[in-house]
Motif scaffolding. Structure first.
Motif, PDB file in Angstrom:
ATOM      1  N   ILE B  10     -13.456 -14.625  -3.816  1.00  8.76           N
ATOM      2  CA  ILE B  10     -13.546 -14.475  -1.907  1.00  8.76           C
ATOM      3  C   ILE B  10     -12.116 -14.838  -1.998  1.00  8.76           C
ATOM      4  CG2 ILE B  10     -14.239 -15.107   0.032  1.00  8.76           C
ATOM      5  CD1 ILE B  10     -17.581 -16.041  -1.146  1.00  8.76           C
ATOM      6  N   LEU B  11     -11.257 -16.249  -2.298  1.00  5.33           N
ATOM      7  CA  LEU B  11     -10.710 -15.738  -1.465  1.00  5.33           C
ATOM      8  C   LEU B  11      -9.455 -15.280  -1.818  1.00  5.33           C
ATOM      9  CD1 LEU B  11      -9.911 -20.234  -1.870  1.00  5.33           C
ATOM     10  CD2 LEU B  11      -9.539 -18.519   0.533  1.00  5.33           C
ATOM     11  N   LEU B  12      -9.419 -14.402  -3.207  1.00  4.00           N
ATOM     12  CA  LEU B  12      -8.653 -13.247  -4.053  1.00  4.00           C
ATOM     13  C   LEU B  12      -8.848 -12.410  -3.427  1.00  4.00           C
ATOM     14  CD1 LEU B  12      -6.966 -13.915  -6.382  1.00  4.00           C
ATOM     15  CD2 LEU B  12      -8.246 -13.184  -7.647  1.00  4.00           C
ATOM     16  N   ALA B  13      -9.809 -11.803  -2.818  1.00  4.56           N
ATOM     17  CA  ALA B  13     -10.374 -10.654  -2.289  1.00  4.56           C
ATOM     18  C   ALA B  13      -9.726 -10.599  -0.845  1.00  4.56           C
ATOM     19  CB  ALA B  13     -11.698 -10.423  -2.294  1.00  4.56           C
ATOM     20  N   VAL B  14     -10.016 -11.521  -0.375  1.00  5.88           N
ATOM     21  CA  VAL B  14      -9.913 -11.794   1.188  1.00  5.88           C
ATOM     22  C   VAL B  14      -7.885 -11.605   1.337  1.00  5.88           C
ATOM     23  CG1 VAL B  14      -9.604 -12.999   3.214  1.00  5.88           C
ATOM     24  CG2 VAL B  14     -11.468 -13.095   2.036  1.00  5.88           C
ATOM     25  N   PHE B  15      -7.438 -12.756   0.859  1.00  5.42           N
ATOM     26  CA  PHE B  15      -6.027 -12.580   0.820  1.00  5.42           C
ATOM     27  C   PHE B  15      -5.089 -11.429  -0.064  1.00  5.42           C
ATOM     28  CE2 PHE B  15      -6.916 -17.440   1.758  1.00  5.42           C
ATOM     29  CZ  PHE B  15      -6.128 -16.986   2.819  1.00  5.42           C
ATOM     30  N   PHE B  16      -5.822 -11.112  -1.068  1.00  5.61           N
ATOM     31  CA  PHE B  16      -4.958  -9.846  -2.094  1.00  5.61           C
ATOM     32  C   PHE B  16      -5.420  -8.291  -0.682  1.00  5.61           C
ATOM     33  CE2 PHE B  16      -4.306  -7.126  -4.942  1.00  5.61           C
ATOM     34  CZ  PHE B  16      -2.847  -6.663  -5.579  1.00  5.61           C
ATOM     35  N   SER B  17      -5.928  -7.829   0.178  1.00  8.81           N
ATOM     36  CA  SER B  17      -6.555  -7.222   0.158  1.00  8.81           C
ATOM     37  C   SER B  17      -5.649  -7.406   1.737  1.00  8.81           C
ATOM     38  CB  SER B  17      -8.330  -7.081   0.783  1.00  8.81           C
ATOM     39  OG  SER B  17      -8.206  -8.655   1.482  1.00  8.81           O
ATOM     40  N   TYR B  18      -5.529  -8.222   2.065  1.00  9.07           N
ATOM     41  CA  TYR B  18      -4.714  -8.414   3.134  1.00  9.07           C
ATOM     42  C   TYR B  18      -3.184  -8.039   3.076  1.00  9.07           C
ATOM     43  CZ  TYR B  18      -1.136 -10.785   6.644  1.00  9.07           C
ATOM     44  OH  TYR B  18      -0.527 -11.145   7.858  1.00  9.07           O
ATOM     45  N   THR B  19      -2.660  -8.746   1.910  1.00  2.50           N
ATOM     46  CA  THR B  19      -1.464  -8.501   0.933  1.00  2.50           C
ATOM     47  C   THR B  19      -0.788  -7.202   1.051  1.00  2.50           C
ATOM     48  OG1 THR B  19      -1.755 -10.714   0.472  1.00  2.50           O
ATOM     49  CG2 THR B  19       0.444  -9.526  -0.124  1.00  2.50           C
ATOM     50  N   LEU B  20      -2.335  -6.930   0.535  1.00  2.00           N
ATOM     51  CA  LEU B  20      -1.773  -5.122   0.450  1.00  2.00           C
ATOM     52  C   LEU B  20      -2.197  -4.298   1.324  1.00  2.00           C
ATOM     53  CD1 LEU B  20      -2.093  -3.987  -2.885  1.00  2.00           C
ATOM     54  CD2 LEU B  20      -4.435  -2.679  -2.003  1.00  2.00           C
ATOM     55  N   LEU B  21      -2.495  -4.252   2.286  1.00  2.00           N
ATOM     56  CA  LEU B  21      -2.322  -4.170   3.856  1.00  2.00           C
ATOM     57  C   LEU B  21      -1.017  -4.005   4.094  1.00  2.00           C
ATOM     58  CD1 LEU B  21      -4.812  -2.603   4.624  1.00  2.00           C
ATOM     59  CD2 LEU B  21      -5.354  -4.173   6.621  1.00  2.00           C
ATOM     60  N   PHE B  22      -1.132  -5.458   4.326  1.00  2.00           N
ATOM     61  CA  PHE B  22       1.040  -5.719   5.170  1.00  2.00           C
ATOM     62  C   PHE B  22       1.352  -5.277   4.678  1.00  2.00           C
ATOM     63  CE2 PHE B  22       4.230  -8.667   5.308  1.00  2.00           C
ATOM     64  CZ  PHE B  22       4.196  -9.195   6.453  1.00  2.00           C
ATOM     65  N   SER B  23       1.674  -4.829   2.661  1.00  2.00           N
ATOM     66  CA  SER B  23       2.787  -4.418   2.081  1.00  2.00           C
ATOM     67  C   SER B  23       2.532  -2.519   2.348  1.00  2.00           C
ATOM     68  CB  SER B  23       3.137  -4.370   0.324  1.00  2.00           C
ATOM     69  OG  SER B  23       1.516  -4.687   0.420  1.00  2.00           O
ATOM     70  N   GLY B  24       1.167  -2.366   2.555  1.00  2.00           N
ATOM     71  CA  GLY B  24       1.294  -0.511   2.693  1.00  2.00           C
ATOM     72  C   GLY B  24       2.010  -0.519   4.154  1.00  2.00           C
ATOM     73  N   PHE B  25       1.176  -1.122   5.071  1.00  2.00           N
ATOM     74  CA  PHE B  25       1.991  -0.641   5.961  1.00  2.00           C
ATOM     75  C   PHE B  25       2.715  -0.989   6.326  1.00  2.00           C
ATOM     76  CE2 PHE B  25       3.137  -2.307  10.271  1.00  2.00           C
ATOM     77  CZ  PHE B  25       3.087  -1.426  11.393  1.00  2.00           C
ATOM     78  N   ILE B  26       3.850  -2.002   5.974  1.00  2.00           N
ATOM     79  CA  ILE B  26       5.711  -1.559   5.928  1.00  2.00           C
ATOM     80  C   ILE B  26       6.195  -0.839   4.984  1.00  2.00           C
ATOM     81  CG2 ILE B  26       7.529  -2.823   5.297  1.00  2.00           C
ATOM     82  CD1 ILE B  26       6.445  -5.331   5.381  1.00  2.00           C
ATOM     83  N   TYR B  27       5.925  -0.479   4.024  1.00  2.00           N
ATOM     84  CA  TYR B  27       6.116   0.975   2.832  1.00  2.00           C
ATOM     85  C   TYR B  27       5.824   2.706   3.710  1.00  2.00           C
ATOM     86  CZ  TYR B  27       6.641   4.085  -0.496  1.00  2.00           C
ATOM     87  OH  TYR B  27       6.895   5.175  -1.113  1.00  2.00           O
ATOM     88  N   TYR B  28       4.388   2.460   4.126  1.00  2.00           N
ATOM     89  CA  TYR B  28       4.620   3.384   5.676  1.00  2.00           C
ATOM     90  C   TYR B  28       5.863   4.010   6.231  1.00  2.00           C
ATOM     91  CZ  TYR B  28       1.711   6.779   8.200  1.00  2.00           C
ATOM     92  OH  TYR B  28       1.549   8.366   9.229  1.00  2.00           O
ATOM     93  N   SER B  29       5.480   2.768   7.127  1.00  2.00           N
ATOM     94  CA  SER B  29       6.131   2.600   8.932  1.00  2.00           C
ATOM     95  C   SER B  29       7.370   3.194   7.501  1.00  2.00           C
ATOM     96  CB  SER B  29       6.403   1.891   9.243  1.00  2.00           C
ATOM     97  OG  SER B  29       5.851   0.829   8.621  1.00  2.00           O
ATOM     98  N   ILE B  30       8.201   2.442   7.058  1.00  2.00           N
ATOM     99  CA  ILE B  30       9.670   2.537   6.391  1.00  2.00           C
ATOM    100  C   ILE B  30       9.788   3.823   5.984  1.00  2.00           C
ATOM    101  CG2 ILE B  30      11.234   1.949   4.817  1.00  2.00           C
ATOM    102  CD1 ILE B  30      11.363  -0.242   7.118  1.00  2.00           C
TER     103      ILE B  30
END
Lengths: 167, 456
Positions: B10-30
């Motif tokens: 559960i912890l892995l899923a929550v935090f990893f998807s959060y990190t994934l979303l975060f870096s995806g957002f950065i990549y897209y906007s840059i």
């Protein structure tokens, strides 16, 4: 009639037992009771500045002592006008006399065979002063019906099974 | 699935998807920003180039200077100017025809157009020369940022994701272990406890308020209740075997002696009287013992209700005297409070009765039936019962074992007993959230001090 009674204490339950004796020996009177403990003031300046009477008394009291006072209050609540613990810090007889006069002490109850055991390193026995006091002095002799067990003098049971006679 | 793995997943899923979303957002906007920014740069260059080439001398020179001074040359920069053909169709110019048709269409329709293939970015616009001839300006250059930097950013983000995954995994593992460890400890301890050693308890820091300590506290309370009911029965058996034997033996003995030969009627009457007396004693004892044992058997056993402790002590005195008529009990009620409400407590009467009678019976037994003093007092919130005997006492070094079931002090060999009474009494007092203290001096006596919470 209202009387002020002074009882020297070393914060043992045994000394609280004297309150019981005082109350039992005068069925009609109501009492103002002062439990007095002798304690020299500290010698150093800082300690003297930080010295608080209430705080010191609170530290000297133990659970059994407090509980035995409570027991007495719930038993004799109506006849005890006040039950206070005080420190005497004087050095000589006249200071003691002054204290007695200032607090209008009518009677002193004390153990004839005092087994004073100071709870603090600056504690001292008030008995020498009490013996020479001008107030009409009631001396109490400690007579235990059973074997005289020293172990219990600071336990609550000392409040029950000790038997006193006034002499 | 093990709960520890569950927590980790559960912890892995929550935090990893959060990190994934975060870096995806950065990549897209840059990268989005890089596109618009680069097209703007191309636009400025296109206009400046067209102006410098098509404007008259003076203006053109200024712009050329500015261009050389401040607009750095982009990699692979290429600016092309096309004059509108007389036919009016841009496609007629061969070079223009090579351009991407949709790009060209965009320019014609909207005035400007953008287009990019893998590395090269195109920007096209119309420019009206001073002589009112429309020109088509097409500028193309390599977007260095997209081709190099964005790749670096992507690699960086992937590496960071990898690290994040490892860190999250380790953190989740440690966290779940931290959570699970106390529970596992409890499980190990609980496994050790069986009906043979019910006196064991879970180690609990009593002041702690977290769920784990509450769990062990609750479990301990349950153990205490369980142990109490076990012990109540054992206590009955031990008492019964001890107390009932004596009168039975004398009844049998008396009867046997009487029957051994023919006797006169007076003798029969006398012996029957003796037997009757013994039998009556036996009945009293049985009744008293059964009353004590009742708690374990009547289904609604451990119910708490208001009761007065002074009444309880008087009842206990009666019971103790019934069980063993040699017992002497002195009551000291000299410190009974003025307010009788102070003597009320919330408790289970039969259980408290059992506990107190056990303690007093012990006192009588181990002092060879010299008087046992029982005192009662009450402060504002506690009720105090003190039982004092002048018996054989308990050796100091054995005081710490007195609550172990079946433990008997080394100086009790002359007294019958099974070592059940005191542990039982303490369990009962603990059930009532009370406190039982034993102080003793060998050869001098024992003082038991019980304090119970009063009702208020």
């Amino acid at each position: 009639m209202r009387k002020t009674v002074l009882i020297p204490t070393d914060f043992s339950v045994e000394s609280v037992n004297l309150v019981k004796t005082a109350l039992n020996s005068n069925e009609e009177d109501s009492f103002e009771i002062i439990l007095l403990h002798g304690l020299y003031l500290p010698d150093t300046m800082t300690e003297l500045i930080l010295f608080r009477k209430k705080e010191t008394i609170r530290k000297l009291e133990n659970a059994a002592f407090r509980e035995s006072c409570q027991l007495l209050l719930s038993k004799y609540g109506k006849r005890i006008e006040s039950l206070s613990v005080d420190l005497f810090t004087g050095f000589n007889q006249s200071a003691f006399e002054n204290y007695l006069e200032a607090n209008r002490v009518d009677e002193i109850y004390a153990l004839a065979e005092s087994r004073f055991k100071g709870p603090h390193k600056r504690s001292f026995d008030l008995m020498p002063f009490v013996k020479n006091a001008s107030v009409h002095l009631f001396k109490i002799r400690w007579v235990d019906l059973g074997k005289d067990s020293y172990m219990d003098r600071n336990q609550l049971s000392a409040l029950f099974f000790g038997h006193f006679s006034s002499s | 699935m093990k709960i520890q793995n569950k927590i980790i997943y559960i912890l892995l899923a929550v935090f990893f998807s959060y990190t994934l979303l975060f870096s995806g957002f950065i990549y897209y906007s840059i990268s989005n920003y890089a596109f618009t920014d680069f097209y703007k740069r191309l636009e400025i260059r296109a206009i400046a180039a067209a102006k410098s080439r098509l404007e008259n001398e003076s203006g053109g020179n200024v712009i050329r200077e500015l261009r050389q001074e401040y607009l750095e040359k982009l990699p692979d920069e290429e600016i092309r100017l096309f004059r509108k053909p007389s036919s009016g169709h841009w496609e007629n110019i061969p070079e223009v025809a090579l351009l991407d048709p949709s790009f060209l269409e965009d320019i014609i329709q909207e005035g400007t157009g953008t287009y990019h293939d893998k590395k090269t970015f195109y920007y096209g616009t119309f420019y009206l020369a001073p002589d009112q001839t429309p020109y088509l300006v097409v500028i193309s250059a390599e977007n260095y940022f997209i081709s190099h930097h964005i790749q670096y950013l992507r690699n960086l983000l992937f590496t960071a994701l990898g690290f994040a995954f490892v860190i999250i995994l380790v953190a989740a593992y440690l966290f779940s272990r931290q959570i699970i460890q106390p529970i596992n400890n409890i499980i190990v301890k609980v496994k050790e406890i069986s009906s043979e050693n019910l006196h064991l308890r879970l180690p609990g820091n009593s002041n702690n308020d977290d769920t784990i300590s509450k769990l062990s506290q609750t479990f301990n309370e349950m153990l205490t209740r369980l142990e109490t009911s076990f012990e109540t029965q054992k206590n009955f058996i031990s008492n019964a075997s001890h107390e009932l034997n004596t009168p039975l033996t004398s009844i049998i003995g008396e009867a046997e002696v009487t029957l051994s030969k023919a006797r006169k009627p007076e003798e029969y009457v006398q012996s029957l009287n003796t037997i009757l007396g013994e039998a009556e004693k036996l009945e009293k004892k049985t009744k008293a013992l059964l009353m004590l044992a009742q708690t374990g058997f009547d289904g609604k056993s451990q119910k708490f209700s208001k009761l007065r402790v002074d009444q309880l002590i008087l009842d206990v005195k009666e019971t103790v005297e019934k069980i063993d008529s040699r017992s002497k009990i002195q009551l000291d009620f000299s410190l009974l409070p003025e307010n009788p409400d102070l003597l009320k407590t919330n408790g289970n009467e039969p259980l408290l009765h059992l506990a107190l009678s056990n303690i007093i019976l012990n006192g009588c037994k181990y002092s060879n039936f010299s008087p046992v003093k029982v005192a009662l007092g009450a402060s504002e919130d506690r009720i105090l019962i003190i039982v004092h005997d002048q018996g054989i006492g308990i050796p100091t070094q054995e005081l710490k074992y007195i609550y172990d079931p079946y433990f008997r002090a080394s100086n009790t060999l002359n007294h019958e007993g099974y070592g059940i009474g005191l542990p039982l009494a303490r369990n009962i007092i603990q059930l009532h959230k009370g406190d039982l203290q034993v102080r003793s001096v060998e050869e001098d006596g024992t003082t038991v001090q019980i304090s119970l919470a009063s009702l208020r």
